[in-house]
Structure formats: C-alpha cells, structure tokens
Motif scaffolding. Structure first.
Motif, PDB file in Angstrom:
ATOM      1  N   VAL A   1      96.162  52.056  49.303  1.00 18.95           N
ATOM      2  CA  VAL A   1      97.490  51.246  49.408  1.00 18.95           C
ATOM      3  C   VAL A   1      96.998  49.814  49.102  1.00 18.95           C
ATOM      4  O   VAL A   1      97.586  49.061  48.446  1.00 18.95           O
ATOM      5  CB  VAL A   1      98.064  51.294  50.730  1.00 18.95           C
ATOM      6  N   VAL A   2      95.822  49.376  49.527  1.00 22.72           N
ATOM      7  CA  VAL A   2      95.417  48.085  49.361  1.00 22.72           C
ATOM      8  C   VAL A   2      95.160  47.633  47.894  1.00 22.72           C
ATOM      9  O   VAL A   2      95.577  46.473  47.460  1.00 22.72           O
ATOM     10  CB  VAL A   2      93.832  47.644  50.092  1.00 22.72           C
ATOM     11  N   SER A   3      94.844  48.729  46.965  1.00 20.21           N
ATOM     12  CA  SER A   3      94.615  48.566  45.704  1.00 20.21           C
ATOM     13  C   SER A   3      95.930  48.459  44.969  1.00 20.21           C
ATOM     14  O   SER A   3      95.955  47.983  43.815  1.00 20.21           O
ATOM     15  CB  SER A   3      93.657  49.467  44.921  1.00 20.21           C
ATOM     16  N   GLY A   4      97.032  49.009  45.470  1.00 20.01           N
ATOM     17  CA  GLY A   4      98.126  48.883  44.843  1.00 20.01           C
ATOM     18  C   GLY A   4      98.675  50.337  44.219  1.00 20.01           C
ATOM     19  O   GLY A   4      99.913  50.495  43.594  1.00 20.01           O
ATOM     20  N   GLN A   5      97.727  51.217  44.342  1.00 20.20           N
ATOM     21  CA  GLN A   5      97.835  52.767  44.120  1.00 20.20           C
ATOM     22  C   GLN A   5      99.288  53.167  44.685  1.00 20.20           C
ATOM     23  O   GLN A   5     100.147  53.839  44.125  1.00 20.20           O
ATOM     24  CB  GLN A   5      96.662  53.535  44.289  1.00 20.20           C
ATOM     25  N   PHE A   6      99.287  52.916  45.801  1.00 18.94           N
ATOM     26  CA  PHE A   6     100.336  53.450  46.905  1.00 18.94           C
ATOM     27  C   PHE A   6     101.120  52.073  47.139  1.00 18.94           C
ATOM     28  O   PHE A   6     100.157  51.217  47.510  1.00 18.94           O
ATOM     29  CB  PHE A   6      99.869  54.247  47.922  1.00 18.94           C
ATOM     30  N   GLU A   7     102.411  52.021  47.545  1.00 20.83           N
ATOM     31  CA  GLU A   7     103.043  51.018  48.223  1.00 20.83           C
ATOM     32  C   GLU A   7     103.008  51.052  49.812  1.00 20.83           C
ATOM     33  O   GLU A   7     102.704  50.188  50.421  1.00 20.83           O
ATOM     34  CB  GLU A   7     104.501  50.699  47.535  1.00 20.83           C
ATOM     35  N   PHE A   8     102.890  52.455  49.973  1.00 16.51           N
ATOM     36  CA  PHE A   8     102.900  52.724  51.531  1.00 16.51           C
ATOM     37  C   PHE A   8     102.183  53.914  51.787  1.00 16.51           C
ATOM     38  O   PHE A   8     101.799  54.760  50.538  1.00 16.51           O
ATOM     39  CB  PHE A   8     104.397  53.084  51.977  1.00 16.51           C
ATOM     40  N   GLY A   9     101.467  54.120  52.810  1.00 17.43           N
ATOM     41  CA  GLY A   9     100.735  55.051  53.102  1.00 17.43           C
ATOM     42  C   GLY A   9     100.929  55.520  54.594  1.00 17.43           C
ATOM     43  O   GLY A   9     101.264  55.093  55.348  1.00 17.43           O
ATOM     44  N   PHE A  10     100.465  56.932  54.861  1.00 22.75           N
ATOM     45  CA  PHE A  10     100.108  57.455  55.987  1.00 22.75           C
ATOM     46  C   PHE A  10      98.764  57.612  56.576  1.00 22.75           C
ATOM     47  O   PHE A  10      97.952  58.183  55.924  1.00 22.75           O
ATOM     48  CB  PHE A  10     100.929  58.670  56.070  1.00 22.75           C
ATOM     49  N   SER A  11      98.418  57.077  57.863  1.00 28.41           N
ATOM     50  CA  SER A  11      96.956  56.973  58.146  1.00 28.41           C
ATOM     51  C   SER A  11      97.073  57.084  59.731  1.00 28.41           C
ATOM     52  O   SER A  11      97.721  56.739  60.305  1.00 28.41           O
ATOM     53  CB  SER A  11      96.283  55.821  57.627  1.00 28.41           C
ATOM     54  N   ASN A  12      95.766  57.763  60.057  1.00 28.23           N
ATOM     55  CA  ASN A  12      95.465  57.860  61.580  1.00 28.23           C
ATOM     56  C   ASN A  12      95.066  56.512  62.164  1.00 28.23           C
ATOM     57  O   ASN A  12      94.689  55.390  61.097  1.00 28.23           O
ATOM     58  CB  ASN A  12      94.450  58.891  61.908  1.00 28.23           C
ATOM     59  N   MET A  13      95.231  56.309  63.142  1.00 29.07           N
ATOM     60  CA  MET A  13      95.216  54.951  63.782  1.00 29.07           C
ATOM     61  C   MET A  13      93.592  54.311  63.740  1.00 29.07           C
ATOM     62  O   MET A  13      93.298  53.221  63.356  1.00 29.07           O
ATOM     63  CB  MET A  13      95.679  54.999  65.061  1.00 29.07           C
ATOM     64  N   THR A  14      92.881  55.219  63.843  1.00 33.84           N
ATOM     65  CA  THR A  14      91.413  54.824  63.748  1.00 33.84           C
ATOM     66  C   THR A  14      90.893  54.224  62.339  1.00 33.84           C
ATOM     67  O   THR A  14      90.331  53.325  62.283  1.00 33.84           O
ATOM     68  CB  THR A  14      90.296  56.047  64.340  1.00 33.84           C
ATOM     69  N   SER A  15      91.403  54.858  61.491  1.00 35.53           N
ATOM     70  CA  SER A  15      91.269  54.322  60.050  1.00 35.53           C
ATOM     71  C   SER A  15      91.739  53.224  59.890  1.00 35.53           C
ATOM     72  O   SER A  15      91.230  52.251  59.027  1.00 35.53           O
ATOM     73  CB  SER A  15      91.683  55.380  58.825  1.00 35.53           C
ATOM     74  N   LEU A  16      92.833  52.806  60.431  1.00 31.10           N
ATOM     75  CA  LEU A  16      93.669  51.635  60.293  1.00 31.10           C
ATOM     76  C   LEU A  16      92.874  50.713  60.865  1.00 31.10           C
ATOM     77  O   LEU A  16      92.665  49.412  60.536  1.00 31.10           O
ATOM     78  CB  LEU A  16      94.944  51.693  60.680  1.00 31.10           C
ATOM     79  N   MET A  17      92.431  51.030  62.216  1.00 26.25           N
ATOM     80  CA  MET A  17      91.746  50.048  62.821  1.00 26.25           C
ATOM     81  C   MET A  17      90.241  49.633  62.528  1.00 26.25           C
ATOM     82  O   MET A  17      89.873  48.323  62.404  1.00 26.25           O
ATOM     83  CB  MET A  17      91.721  50.494  64.465  1.00 26.25           C
ATOM     84  N   ILE A  18      89.826  50.732  61.768  1.00 26.86           N
ATOM     85  CA  ILE A  18      88.629  50.165  61.020  1.00 26.86           C
ATOM     86  C   ILE A  18      88.714  49.238  59.958  1.00 26.86           C
ATOM     87  O   ILE A  18      87.855  48.401  59.667  1.00 26.86           O
ATOM     88  CB  ILE A  18      87.825  51.672  60.445  1.00 26.86           C
ATOM     89  N   ALA A  19      89.603  49.445  59.176  1.00 30.37           N
ATOM     90  CA  ALA A  19      90.106  48.530  57.918  1.00 30.37           C
ATOM     91  C   ALA A  19      90.459  47.167  58.538  1.00 30.37           C
ATOM     92  O   ALA A  19      89.906  46.422  58.119  1.00 30.37           O
ATOM     93  CB  ALA A  19      91.413  49.032  57.239  1.00 30.37           C
ATOM     94  N   ARG A  20      91.232  46.986  59.591  1.00 26.95           N
ATOM     95  CA  ARG A  20      91.383  45.603  60.322  1.00 26.95           C
ATOM     96  C   ARG A  20      90.199  45.059  60.698  1.00 26.95           C
ATOM     97  O   ARG A  20      90.105  43.927  60.480  1.00 26.95           O
ATOM     98  CB  ARG A  20      92.265  45.826  61.365  1.00 26.95           C
TER      99      ARG A  20
END
Length: 323
Positions: free
Chosen positions: A85-104
């Motif tokens: 998603v961040v690279s622009g390969q996908f406009e949107f994505g589905f992710s578990n909350m832990t992976s999203l929090m790790i990213a943030r």
C-alpha cells in the motif's frame, strides 16, 4: 526456544518504495485508473473469510454505485500488504491491527480508513483458534513451550495472540518456536505432523476441525471480548491526494460490512468464489463479526501487549492511525 525468523517492517524500506512511485499520465496514482466515471482501485487482501464483505459488496453494487471498481490482489498477511500500500502497488489494503501499529510506530505513513473484522467474543466459538491435531497430547497453551507453532506471518496480531495465550496459561512465550505458514497450508502441515500447533482463522479452522483437529484456546477473545482484529487502510499520501475516492471506499465498505453481518448465507456463498474450501466444510465455518466501528479500548489493549512483547520501536500513535 527464542522466536525465529523475526522480520521487521522498517520505515526506510517502504518509504524508499513510496518515493519510487509516481502518477500515471492520466493523473491517477499508479495502480488506479478511471474510465467512464469509474475509478479502479487495487485492494490487497488475504484469501480468508474476513474479507468476504468486500467481495459481496462488489457483487451487490455497493462500490459501483459510488463509481468504484475493486481489483483484488492476494497476499499471505497484513505484514506483506502494508509495504504494498505504501509503495502504491495497492490503493487500499486489509491488515491486522498489530501490523498497522508496527508500521505507525516506525513512522510508516499508513492510515486506517474503515473497520475490518472483530472477534465474536465467545470462547470456543470464534472465527480463530489455537489448534492442535486430534491425537496431540497438548491440552493447554502452556504445553507449547519447545513446540513449533504456525502463524501466517511473524510480528502480527497472531504472534501477539499466541504469546498472550501461552502467558495466560502460565507458560513462557519466549520458549515457543513460531514459524510462518500461509493459513491455507496449516491444515495439511498440522495433520502431517510438520507443526505442533496452528494459530488459524476461517476457513482453515473449519478444515482442521473436519480433519479431527481441536481447539486449545481462543486467544483473540482472551485479549478483549470485542477485539478489533483488522481494518482496511491506505497510505497517508493517497488519502491526502484522493479524499473523494477514500470517502467513497469508506461508505461502500461500511454498507458492505452491514450487509455481510446480516446475510450470513450470502457470505458463505461468496467465499466459494475466492477460496477452494469444500461446501460441506464451509457450512461449518464460524463467521466473524463485522461491526461498523473499531473498538478503541480493545485496540489499546492490543497495543499494550505488543509493546510488552517488544514489537514496537515506540508506542504507536493511535490518533494518527485510526479514522
């Protein structure tokens, strides 16, 4: 035994990819396009029951009536979808909350835009479970010390869930060997004895039960009764540059979640279009909950556990992450 093969999502790697992503000649971001008033967006998904509302919403016309067409792309887990998603390969994505929090927590620019799924809140009747083979001597998560346990990707919500279950049962989660394995490969691996246990979700959970496997815990229910397990998200850049598309996606997704929550038979039917689960097994699948809004308190507890396990470089800013 210390956890093996731990993989991190670094800000540098995804930000480098993001800077390499530009816009197409049409003015649309790479991977997105518009034709005749319809904007096509690519959504990174995991081929599991959780994402049935989007497939159902596309079929029912909830997205097309808002001028959106979804192009689905499969991945093994949220940890793989975030950089896409961040690279622009996908406009949107589905992710578990832990992976999203790790990213943030690593300053990766992601923004949750719509709710995904939640636990049923019922032990033994959830869409996820920590499972073992039917004839396994393992009765409790504590007995997973020194054993090989499969999760779909490391450093995600399933790692947190397994570690929490082992800790709650009086065991040492650092002595559990966590290995990566796609959900759809877990039933065969468990049945064949290549792993000792699997932290699995539907429809693979129903497959394991059909093979005689059994549950020893409902870890996500233990974390919080109404745990928000996953959400749909985009990059902060895409959200800033395409606010109307994001709003349309949010509205159509909300309608899709509500429809799925009240039409379980149609959910089971749509799952057959993107998984290979047999009809007799699918009938036994436990569906998750698809509430309209995330549970902030449950996410905060998930963040606390992730911080205790050392998954974050710094505490994630939930105000920046959540809608």
């Amino acid at each position: 035994m210390r956890r093996r093969l731990l993989i991190g999502l670094t800000a540098a790697s995804v930000l480098t990819a993001a800077t390499a992503c530009g816009s197409s000649d049409s003015g649309e971001p790479d991977g997105a396009g518009s034709s005749g008033g319809t904007t096509t967006v690519t959504v990174g998904l995991i081929p599991i029951v959780d994402v049935a509302p989007l497939y159902l919403g596309q079929k029912k016309g909830f997205f097309s009536e808002r001028g959106l067409k979804l192009d689905f792309s499969s991945a093994q887990g949220g940890a793989a979808i975030v950089p896409g998603v961040v690279s622009g390969q996908f406009e949107f994505g589905f992710s578990n909350m832990t992976s999203l929090m790790i990213a943030r927590s690593s300053d990766v620019p992601v923004k949750a835009v719509a709710n995904g799924i939640a636990s049923t809140g019922v032990v033994g009747e959830d869409f996820e479970a920590l499972t073992v083979k039917g004839d396994s001597p393992i009765k409790s998560p504590k007995e997973l010390e020194g054993k090989k346990v499969a999760i779909n990707t490391l450093k995600n919500i399933n790692e947190t869930a397994v570690r929490a279950a082992v800790r709650k049962a009086g065991g040492d989660p650092d002595r559990v060997e966590l290995v990566e394995l796609a959900f759809d490969q877990m039933p065969a691996a468990l049945d064949g004895g290549r792993i000792d246990a699997a932290m699995v979700v539907e429809p693979a959970l129903a497959t394991i039960k059909s093979q005689g496997g059994r549950e020893i815990a409902s870890p996500m229910v233990d974390i919080a009764p109404k745990l928000t397990v996953a959400m749909y998200f985009t990059s902060t850049r895409y959200a800033q540059e395409n606010p109307e598309v994001v709003q349309k996606f949010q509205e159509a997704t909300a309608e899709s979640l509500a429809y799925a929550d009240s039409h379980p038979d149609e959910v089971r039917e749509i799952v057959t279009t993107y998984t290979r689960i047999p009809a007799d097994v699918l009938a036994k699948v436990t569906l998750p909950k698809w509430p309209a809004e995330p549970d902030r308190a449950a996410i905060e507890e998930l963040a606390r556990l992730g911080e205790a396990d050392g998954l974050f470089e710094q505490a994630p800013d939930l105000d920046e992450l959540l809608p």
